[in-house]
Design a protein around this motif. Structure first.
Motif, PDB file in Angstrom:
ATOM      1  N   GLN A  27       0.811  -1.207   0.000  1.00 35.90           N
ATOM      2  CA  GLN A  27       0.000   0.000   0.000  1.00 35.90           C
ATOM      3  C   GLN A  27       0.848   1.260   0.000  1.00 35.90           C
ATOM      4  OE1 GLN A  27      -2.760  -1.043   3.350  1.00 35.90           O
ATOM      5  NE2 GLN A  27      -4.329  -0.440   1.880  1.00 35.90           N
ATOM      6  N   SER A 104       1.163  -7.550   3.254  1.00 34.98           N
ATOM      7  CA  SER A 104       0.806  -6.699   4.394  1.00 34.98           C
ATOM      8  C   SER A 104       2.031  -6.533   5.291  1.00 34.98           C
ATOM      9  CB  SER A 104      -0.329  -7.319   5.211  1.00 34.98           C
ATOM     10  OG  SER A 104      -1.512  -7.391   4.448  1.00 34.98           O
ATOM     11  N   LEU A 106       2.986  -4.751   9.020  1.00 31.08           N
ATOM     12  CA  LEU A 106       2.487  -4.096  10.228  1.00 31.08           C
ATOM     13  C   LEU A 106       3.672  -3.749  11.121  1.00 31.08           C
ATOM     14  CD1 LEU A 106      -0.498  -6.461  11.164  1.00 31.08           C
ATOM     15  CD2 LEU A 106      -0.560  -4.412   9.737  1.00 31.08           C
ATOM     16  N   ASP A 124       0.058   0.713  13.669  1.00 29.59           N
ATOM     17  CA  ASP A 124      -0.268   0.847  12.261  1.00 29.59           C
ATOM     18  C   ASP A 124      -1.679   1.364  12.134  1.00 29.59           C
ATOM     19  OD1 ASP A 124       1.028   0.310   9.709  1.00 29.59           O
ATOM     20  OD2 ASP A 124       1.878  -1.413  10.754  1.00 29.59           O
ATOM     21  N   HIS A 150       0.247 -12.639   0.757  1.00 31.97           N
ATOM     22  CA  HIS A 150      -1.078 -13.180   0.468  1.00 31.97           C
ATOM     23  C   HIS A 150      -1.061 -13.965  -0.849  1.00 31.97           C
ATOM     24  CE1 HIS A 150      -2.575 -10.824   3.789  1.00 31.97           C
ATOM     25  NE2 HIS A 150      -2.022  -9.736   3.273  1.00 31.97           N
ATOM     26  N   LEU A 204      -6.115  -5.123   0.639  1.00 29.87           N
ATOM     27  CA  LEU A 204      -5.099  -4.985   1.681  1.00 29.87           C
ATOM     28  C   LEU A 204      -5.650  -4.268   2.918  1.00 29.87           C
ATOM     29  CD1 LEU A 204      -1.966  -4.193  -0.522  1.00 29.87           C
ATOM     30  CD2 LEU A 204      -2.329  -6.206   0.924  1.00 29.87           C
ATOM     31  N   ASP A 205      -6.590  -3.343   2.726  1.00 30.91           N
ATOM     32  CA  ASP A 205      -7.255  -2.723   3.883  1.00 30.91           C
ATOM     33  C   ASP A 205      -7.981  -3.776   4.717  1.00 30.91           C
ATOM     34  OD1 ASP A 205      -6.498  -0.102   3.714  1.00 30.91           O
ATOM     35  OD2 ASP A 205      -8.269   0.572   2.616  1.00 30.91           O
ATOM     36  N   GLN A 207      -7.383  -6.998   4.795  1.00 35.49           N
ATOM     37  CA  GLN A 207      -6.415  -7.885   5.434  1.00 35.49           C
ATOM     38  C   GLN A 207      -5.851  -7.239   6.695  1.00 35.49           C
ATOM     39  OE1 GLN A 207      -5.790 -10.983   4.669  1.00 35.49           O
ATOM     40  NE2 GLN A 207      -7.070 -10.990   2.826  1.00 35.49           N
ATOM     41  N   ARG A 208      -5.533  -5.957   6.601  1.00 34.36           N
ATOM     42  CA  ARG A 208      -4.981  -5.271   7.765  1.00 34.36           C
ATOM     43  C   ARG A 208      -6.001  -5.205   8.897  1.00 34.36           C
ATOM     44  NH1 ARG A 208      -1.239  -0.011   7.577  1.00 34.36           N
ATOM     45  NH2 ARG A 208      -0.278  -1.426   6.091  1.00 34.36           N
ATOM     46  N   THR A 301     -11.734 -11.442   6.539  1.00 31.43           N
ATOM     47  CA  THR A 301     -11.835 -10.093   5.980  1.00 31.43           C
ATOM     48  C   THR A 301     -13.276  -9.648   5.738  1.00 31.43           C
ATOM     49  OG1 THR A 301     -11.537 -11.016   3.765  1.00 31.43           O
ATOM     50  CG2 THR A 301      -9.569 -10.186   4.895  1.00 31.43           C
TER      51      THR A 301
END
Length: 846
Positions: A27, A104, A106, A124, A150, A204-205, A207-208, A301
């Motif tokens: 990201q 990802s 973190l 994060d 991923h 990705l949002d 997943q985070r 997710t």
């Protein structure tokens, strides 16, 4: 080293062909992120991240294999320059293959707190990282850094999904040339790249969010929001009218309830727990084995995750949360009994995302409303939750009947408002030794229950020098609430959003009951047949709990073969240790011992370990119970018509299913029985004599001995059933209530166990008699009187009891009849003593 990286989850499978180009999608752009991913690709032998990617044939010349969705050099509406070039290359070259690997990173895993500047720096979050933030991350959070690669996606597939699906206006700008390659018209692929970039960024949002959890609200603010919500405002008004107090007074009571239960997430506490538990598990266990977790990661997710594990030990709370955290998902909020909310321990657990619930609040409408609204708040904020659906820890090793309180609150929340669909994750927890083993046996035999207190945990902690083998966490097949809603025709939004007290209709109630049963069945389907449970099953089925070592090996091998050839369920796991290694492992854990003998060594249960080993046998009893039932019918009768065997098993199966949460549906039982009978014939344990007759092998052969051992596990269940039936038949219809029948059966079971059954605690477990009586009522064999509660029944009770002679030996049948023959004075005395004992116990609790 300033940075210590922990990789989360399993590495995905890459396409490693030379002609496939690999690019990593992140990201945020930063040098620290770039270096971090490059080091990780080297460590895991993946395609390098910071080496140039060149393909002269397709005119690709990139100085690194990394795509940053938010790049400071981005133009064209903030599009990634490299992604734009790669999309153009794919559109122009139909033979080109590019795989994108979302990654990802973190720097710390603390959820963002709305009112904390320090947390804003430490954790994060969703903001672009500045140079100062990156320096802070490396300096402060560098040793708390996490990376996950991923599943790779083919860029051409992503492009085609957008073009063919007509999801954006880019499709109008694409044509096919004579070679059938997709090419951009007038360089107008901005919409396509923008859509792809948005898709990757959203992925990705999500997943985070699944890794660090939702943003946090300050505990004080959360309590205030809870108390002033429309649902609680209505409940407060109703409480004021019901109790004759002012609204202000009722609100103060509600606020007190909220302060009792609401947790106070603390990332420092989580980190301290993680470090301590990492040390603790290495002291206690040879390993913590996790099975089938990837299915949870795939759902995390887009679903509200509710973990519903079996409850075996004090350790369950810590172990499950630890494993989830180490696997890379956010730690679930855990429903804990308020007896743990004591000084020192309570605040610590509250910081480790426990929220406290009173053990009993029946009739307290306001407390129930606050708890329902708090659960609703957690669910609508997409917070993962964990609760033990059995209510308390199992003392016998079997699953306990599900308690529907928190389950019904979860369903209630979904029917009020569905942000994300709820999915239940049944989770099997299997130990090879448990700290509370001796305590459980004592409690089943009548000693007062030891509460889950600080002192109890301290007592457990004194045992950390001992070795407890492996522990297994097996995540079962998920259960989607939407599937049950379709099955029972329950519509989303069926309940008012602003109320906690809306009643369920009949369909909803049936649906909740079915969810509860399916959760228990799926926990059992995810069972792990570990070395200790196999040893327990084999040795406790043998006379005097001892076998010749060679015979013991053969019996273990037989059980392993059967469990693999006709698996109980796809999720069931069988140890791959050899039979000899299993025996040596049991000796190492001091559960069994070897006695040398000139004619062959003997393996037997170690002194005073038999009651404890029955606990581990019961963990997997459901896997082999039907095989055991078939073996018992053949072994006890020598030969039996297949049709009679089918009839007996069919009539008694609902009781075994209720007790052990067997997943075979009644309408498919015959196919299951035929499969198991054929397997036993193939192993030589049953002989097909023709003319629909099954027979036992010749006596004194190894096959006959194996059949006898296999037949033993079902006997105690059937003995309990026939003891209950004998008592009911002897006392007659209309003379006992369900509670009196259970109490008397429990007393008789204790006496039977001490006198005749080697003190095995199965007969001490009151829950097993409750389960059988409830099953008899549910199947209409027993009918409680609506006014007095006494049980009425007819000849069918005797008809079921008639099957005893086909399974139990005559001596045991006579013993059961003698034990169950109580006269009126015995009954009156026993009921009086039980009543007095319950009153004393209730008085102590108050």
């Amino acid at each position: 080293m300033a940075v210590k990286v922990q990789h989360m989850g399993e590495l995905p499978t890459f396409d490693n062909r030379d002609e496939v180009l690999t690019f990593y999608v992140l990201q945020e752009y930063s040098r620290s992120n770039s270096l971090l991913i490059d080091l990780q690709t080297q460590e895991h032998h993946l395609p390098p991240a910071l080496q140039p990617v060149k393909d002269a044939v397709h005119q690709i010349d990139e100085n690194a294999a990394m795509i940053f969705l938010h790049h400071p050099k981005a133009r064209d509406r903030q599009l990634s320059p490299r992604l734009s070039r790669l999309v153009s290359a794919v559109l122009q070259n139909p033979e080109l293959t590019i795989q994108l690997v979302p990654v990802s990173i973190l720097w710390g895993r603390a959820p963002e707190k709305e009112d904390s500047l320090f947390k804003l720096l430490m954790s994060d979050n969703w903001q672009d990282p500045s140079i100062l933030k990156q320096l802070f991350n490396i300096g402060v959070m560098g040793r708390d850094t996490f990376v996950q690669f991923h599943t790779p996606r083919d860029l051409r597939e992503l492009v085609n999904e957008h073009l063919i699906g007509g999801e954006d206006s880019a499709a109008a700008s694409i044509v096919k040339d004579s070679s059938h390659a997709l090419v951009p018209v007038a360089d107008s692929n901005i919409a396509l790249v923008s859509s792809l970039q948005l898709q990757l960024n959203t992925y990705l949002d999500k997943q985070r969010a699944s890794m660090i959890g939702p943003d946090l609200s300050d505990r004080r603010n959360l309590v205030e929001k809870l108390i002033h919500s429309p649902a609680i405002a209505h409940a407060i008004q109703a409480e004021a009218e019901r109790e004759g107090i002012t609204v202000t007074e009722a609100r103060a009571v509600a606020k007190g309830y909220a302060n009792e239960m609401v947790n106070d997430y603390s990332y420092p506490v989580i980190r301290a727990c993680e470090r301590f538990l990492t040390w603790l598990w290495t002291q206690l266990y040879d390993g913590v084995d996790v099975h089938h977790f990837e299915r949870v990661r795939e759902l995390a997710t887009d679903h509200e995750i509710i973990y519903v594990p079996s409850h075996r030990s004090h350790v369950d709370y810590l172990l499950l949360s630890y494993a989830i955290y180490k696997q890379g998902l956010s730690i679930p909020y855990i429903a804990a009994g308020d007896n743990l909310n004591v000084p020192v321990l309570g605040p610590f657990l509250r910081g480790a995302v426990a929220f406290f619930i009173r053990r009993s609040f029946r009739g307290n409408h306001l407390y129930s409303a606050v708890l329902r609204e708090y659960m609703h708040t957690l669910i609508t904020r997409s917070t993962p939750i964990e609760y033990f659906i059995e209510g308390g820890r199992s003392r016998s090793g079997r699953l306990l009947p599900p308690k529907m309180g928190l389950l019904s609150m979860t369903v209630h929340s979904q029917l009020r408002q569905m942000n994300k669909p709820v999915v239940f994750i049944p989770t099997y927890i299997g130990y090879e030794r448990i700290m509370e083993g001796g305590t459980y046996i004592g409690e089943l035999k009548g000693k007062p229950k030891e509460s889950e207190s600080l002192m109890g945990l301290l007592k457990v902690s004194r045992k950390i020098e001992r070795i407890f083998g492996h522990v297994h966490l097996s995540f079962g097949t998920p259960l989607h609430i939407e599937d049950f809603m379709k099955k029972y025709d329950v519509k989303a939004g069926s309940l008012p959003a602003g109320r906690t007290d809306s009643p369920f209709d009949a369909n909803m109630m049936t649906m909740i009951d079915n969810i509860g049963i399916k959760i228990m069945q799926n926990i059992n389907k995810a069972a792990v047949i570990n070395p200790v449970s196999l040893l327990s099953l084999v040795l406790l089925s043998s006379p005097k709990s001892a076998l010749d070592e060679e015979v013991c090996r053969d019996q273990i091998s037989l059980y392993q073969d059967i469990a693999r050839q006709i698996p109980y369920a796809d999720d069931t796991t069988v140890t791959d240790m050899t039979p000899q290694a299993i025996i040596e492992y049991g000796i190492k854990l001091k559960l069994i011992e070897r006695t040398p003998h000139i004619l062959g060594d003997i393996i037997q249960v170690a002194g005073k370990q038999a009651p404890l080993l029955s606990y581990f046998r019961n963990n997997i009893l459901h896997v082999f119970i039907l095989l055991s039932f078939i073996a018992a019918l053949v072994a006890r009768n020598g030969r039996i018509k297949r049709s009679r065997l089918d009839n007996i098993v069919t009539q008694l199966y609902p009781f075994l299913q209720s007790e052990l949460f067997l997943h075979y549906p009644a309408h498919g039982l015959m196919a299951v029985l035929n499969q198991k009978i054929d397997n036993l014939i193939a192993h030589g344990l049953i002989v097909d004599l023709g003319d629909d007759v099954l027979g036992a092998p010749e006596a004194n052969t190894s096959s006959y001995q194996k059949l006898e051992v296999l037949a033993a596990p079902v006997e105690q269940s059937l003995e309990r059933y026939f003891l209950t039936l004998a008592l009911l038949a002897q006392q007659g219809s209309g003379n006992l209530t369900a509670e009196e029948a259970v109490d008397l059966c429990h007393l008789l079971g204790q006496r039977l166990s001490v006198l005749y059954a080697d003190d095995i605690p199965d007969f001490f477990d009151r829950a097993l008699f409750i389960s059988f009586i409830n099953a008899l009522i549910r199947l209409d064999y027993l009918t409680p009187d609506s006014e007095t509660g006494v049980l009425h029944f007819d000849q069918r009770i005797d008809d079921i009891a008639h099957h005893a002679k086909y399974v139990l030996n005559p001596d045991m049948m006579q013993i059961l009849q003698q034990v169950a023959s109580l006269d009126e004075d015995d009954i009156a005395h026993a009921i009086t003593e039980i009543s007095n004992k319950k009153q004393r116990k209730f008085g102590r609790k108050r």
